[in-house]
Design a protein around this motif. Structure first.
Motif, PDB file in Angstrom:
ATOM      1  N   ALA A   6       0.842  -1.206   0.000  1.00 46.19           N
ATOM      2  CA  ALA A   6       0.000   0.000   0.000  1.00 46.19           C
ATOM      3  C   ALA A   6       0.874   1.252   0.000  1.00 46.19           C
ATOM      4  O   ALA A   6       0.581   2.219  -0.707  1.00 46.19           O
ATOM      5  CB  ALA A   6      -0.927  -0.011   1.212  1.00 46.19           C
TER       6      ALA A   6
ATOM      7  N   THR B 276      -6.623   1.623  -2.110  1.00 48.36           N
ATOM      8  CA  THR B 276      -7.472   0.434  -1.997  1.00 48.36           C
ATOM      9  C   THR B 276      -8.072   0.078  -3.360  1.00 48.36           C
ATOM     10  O   THR B 276      -8.062  -1.082  -3.777  1.00 48.36           O
ATOM     11  CB  THR B 276      -8.608   0.699  -0.980  1.00 48.36           C
ATOM     12  OG1 THR B 276      -8.006   1.192   0.218  1.00 48.36           O
ATOM     13  CG2 THR B 276      -9.373  -0.564  -0.685  1.00 48.36           C
TER      14      THR B 276
ATOM     15  N   LEU C 217      -5.340  -1.314  -5.713  1.00 50.06           N
ATOM     16  CA  LEU C 217      -4.931  -2.671  -5.367  1.00 50.06           C
ATOM     17  C   LEU C 217      -6.011  -3.671  -5.753  1.00 50.06           C
ATOM     18  O   LEU C 217      -5.720  -4.785  -6.182  1.00 50.06           O
ATOM     19  CB  LEU C 217      -4.593  -2.773  -3.880  1.00 50.06           C
ATOM     20  CG  LEU C 217      -3.288  -2.080  -3.476  1.00 50.06           C
ATOM     21  CD1 LEU C 217      -3.046  -2.201  -1.985  1.00 50.06           C
ATOM     22  CD2 LEU C 217      -2.104  -2.668  -4.236  1.00 50.06           C
TER      23      LEU C 217
ATOM     24  N   ALA D  65      -2.142  -5.746   0.901  1.00 51.02           N
ATOM     25  CA  ALA D  65      -1.798  -4.338   1.107  1.00 51.02           C
ATOM     26  C   ALA D  65      -0.706  -4.128   2.153  1.00 51.02           C
ATOM     27  O   ALA D  65       0.150  -3.276   1.998  1.00 51.02           O
ATOM     28  CB  ALA D  65      -3.051  -3.545   1.484  1.00 51.02           C
TER      29      ALA D  65
END
Lengths: 353, 219
Positions: A100, A123, A126, A135
């Motif tokens: 992340a 988010t 991903l 993440a």
């Protein structure tokens, strides 16, 4: 979208080092997946780095969206680079940041979004590349394919117009290569991102690209739609790259009688029972000397080298052409006896696809 | 040997002097050496701000300081030390030469640690629109963190070594005690205790450095 005009690049022009790129003229259309293929040392890495000015041309101009960017500096340059994502062969992730954190990095650098906005965007990115569950992992805990997905998510973070892929699949195994190429095509289709891909593998070009330029010793030696270049390569370097992808040597037809033709079936025609029917109707016989079948992106193709003997050869060739098959003479009986309109090698046959 | 002859409070005082010399000099060394190391890195060949001349001059000066044995540097610097701190004796008098002696060394270690960072990471950072300054502070330095911690550890140990030497010119600390009692007064047991305490100190520094390095390295 992207236009390179009369580009030359030499790393030490004052010391008379030979140029790495000579007079490159290329343009890439909006929404295209454009491939640049060449052996190592052909100059393709340098070429792709001219587009985001990681390398500056020695002479020539770079245009993006018809804007001349050749001399962009400072804030203008940083802004430009934010609109061009880049994916690397060795991923180049920050080892000290989580997945992340790596995807958030370009957003933090740009400094336009709040922390919450960045988190939401990370988010979403991903999820798009299928790494939602990873993440909080660090890059060293990921496989090569997963690392490249992080690289792609990172490259997409600032909503770029262009994605540059520098041998993005060369460090990956064949299965993972396929998945990464599928992901790139999906991104191209859904986000309309123009993609420039450099590779040394014809297979990558065949599976993912719309158009291709073949680079050899700093010059573009062949350029065109992938189907044309892949099925009817005209330059020896291109032929060698195609043969390498097919895992086959050049066709030896010296002692074989008859007229040697190469038939190329593309699109719907690739699956039609044309050959047997025409052989019966015109009383010809054929031996298959070589061939390949497969897909160029999603389009099926089949290409056979045959030797044609007996019966009405001219009629058979005309009937093949009428059925949408591209016919090229590659050897055997004299080409003069054939009707005009049939290409002979090494001329490029253009009415394919 | 008669261990009851050892004046433990003296050892305690000497240890606390050594610790304060090492810690104060270490902080100052990092404050001075880190920017110098970054400067060496960015002006070095093939880097975003490559300046061959500036790099050459800086490199030359640092090498000169590093060439002078520390014990000689202590003596040579005395007039300057007096000018800056008012004395060349005690903890105050010794910190300046310690910092001068170790900063170039630390700067070199920093330069090496930064060069270890994958060039691909620098390229990726520039490609995503980071300025060279952002690239150095937000990509190169964080990626080099384990290497930088290792550099601080090595420098701290060198400082322990140097503080012992500075004892010879009246700097105080464990080295001073070992030389005064252990050597000049033939109280070998005091020298022995001092050496054991120094060994423990160095082991402690190295062990904590190592554990920090492994905590921060995620390669």
């Amino acid at each position: 979208m992207i236009r390179l005009q009369a580009i030359t690049k030499s790393f030490a022009p004052k010391r008379g080092a030979p140029p790495v790129l000579h007079g490159i003229d290329l343009s890439v259309g909006k929404g295209e997946i454009f491939g640049i293929i060449g052996a190592s040392g052909a100059g393709k890495s340098t070429l792709v780095r001219l587009i985001n000015l990681l390398e500056r041309p020695t002479s020539g101009e770079v245009f993006i969206d018809d804007q001349r960017i050749t001399d962009a500096k400072g804030a203008e340059l940083h802004e430009l680079r934010r609109s061009i994502g880049m994916v690397f062969q060795h991923f180049n992730l920050l080892s000290g940041r989580t997945v992340a954190g790596n995807v958030a990095w370009p957003l933090e650098l740009a400094g336009r979004l709040t922390r919450a906005e960045i988190a939401a965007k990370v988010t979403a990115l991903l999820a798009r590349v299928g790494l939602a569950d990873h993440a909080q992992k660090y890059p060293r805990q990921l496989s090569g394919g997963q690392k490249q997905r992080v690289g792609i998510a990172r490259a997409l973070a600032n909503d770029p117009k262009v994605l540059l892929c520098d041998e993005a699949t060369s460090a990956l195994d064949p299965q993972t290569t396929g998945q990464v190429l599928d992901l790139l095509q999906e991104i191209n289709l859904e986000l309309g991102v123009t993609i420039v891909m450099i590779t040394h593998e014809m297979d990558v070009i065949r599976r993912a690209c719309d158009r291709v330029a073949v680079l050899e010793k700093g010059r573009v030696v062949e350029e065109g739609p992938v189907a044309a270049v892949f099925l009817h390569p005209s330059h020896p370097v291109t032929r060698a790259l195609v043969r390498e992808a097919e895992g086959d040597g050049p066709l030896e037809t010296g002692g074989i009688i008859g007229q040697h033709l190469r038939l190329t079936f593309t699109g719907e025609g690739a699956h039609k029972p044309v050959l047997g029917g025409i052989a019966r109707d015109y009383g010809v016989d054929f031996a298959i000397l070589g061939g390949r079948v497969g897909h160029i992106r999603r389009n099926p193709y089949a290409q056979f080298s045959i030797s044609l003997t007996g019966g009405n050869g001219l009629g058979a060739v005309a009937a093949l052409q009428a059925a949408g098959v591209a016919v090229e003479v590659i050897g055997g009986a004299a080409a003069a006896s054939l009707p005009t309109g049939i290409a002979t090698r090494p001329e490029r046959h253009l009415h394919v696809v | 040997m008669w261990f009851d002859r050892i004046n433990w409070p003296d050892i305690g005082t000497a240890l606390s002097q050594t610790l304060s010399m090492v810690s104060v000099s270490l902080v100052l060394t990092v404050l001075i050496g880190l920017p110098l190391g970054i400067l060496l890195f960015v002006t070095g060949k093939g880097q975003p701000f490559a300046r061959p001349l500036g790099y050459g001059v800086l490199s030359f000066v640092l090498n000169i300081i590093r060439s002078v044995p520390f014990i000689i540097l202590l003596i040579v610097l005395m007039p300057v030390t007096v000018l800056i701190t008012g004395t060349s004796l005690g903890i105050r008098g010794v910190i300046f030469p310690l910092v001068v002696g170790t900063s170039p060394f630390f700067a070199r270690l920093v330069e090496t640690a930064l060069r270890e960072v994958d060039r691909g990471v620098i390229e990726a950072s520039l490609a995503m629109g980071a300025s060279p300054v952002q690239t150095i502070f937000r990509a190169v330095l964080p990626e080099a963190l384990p290497g930088l911690i290792a550099a601080v550890t090595v420098t701290a140990i060198v400082l322990v070594d140097y503080t012992a030497m500075s004892g010879a010119i009246g700097g105080g600390g464990l080295g001073d005690l070992a030389i005064r009692y252990g050597y000049h007064r033939f109280q070998t047991e005091i020298m022995l205790v001092c050496v054991v305490v120094l060994i423990l100190l160095v082991q402690l520094i190295q062990a904590s450095g190592n554990s920090l390095v492994s905590h921060f390295s995620r390669r």
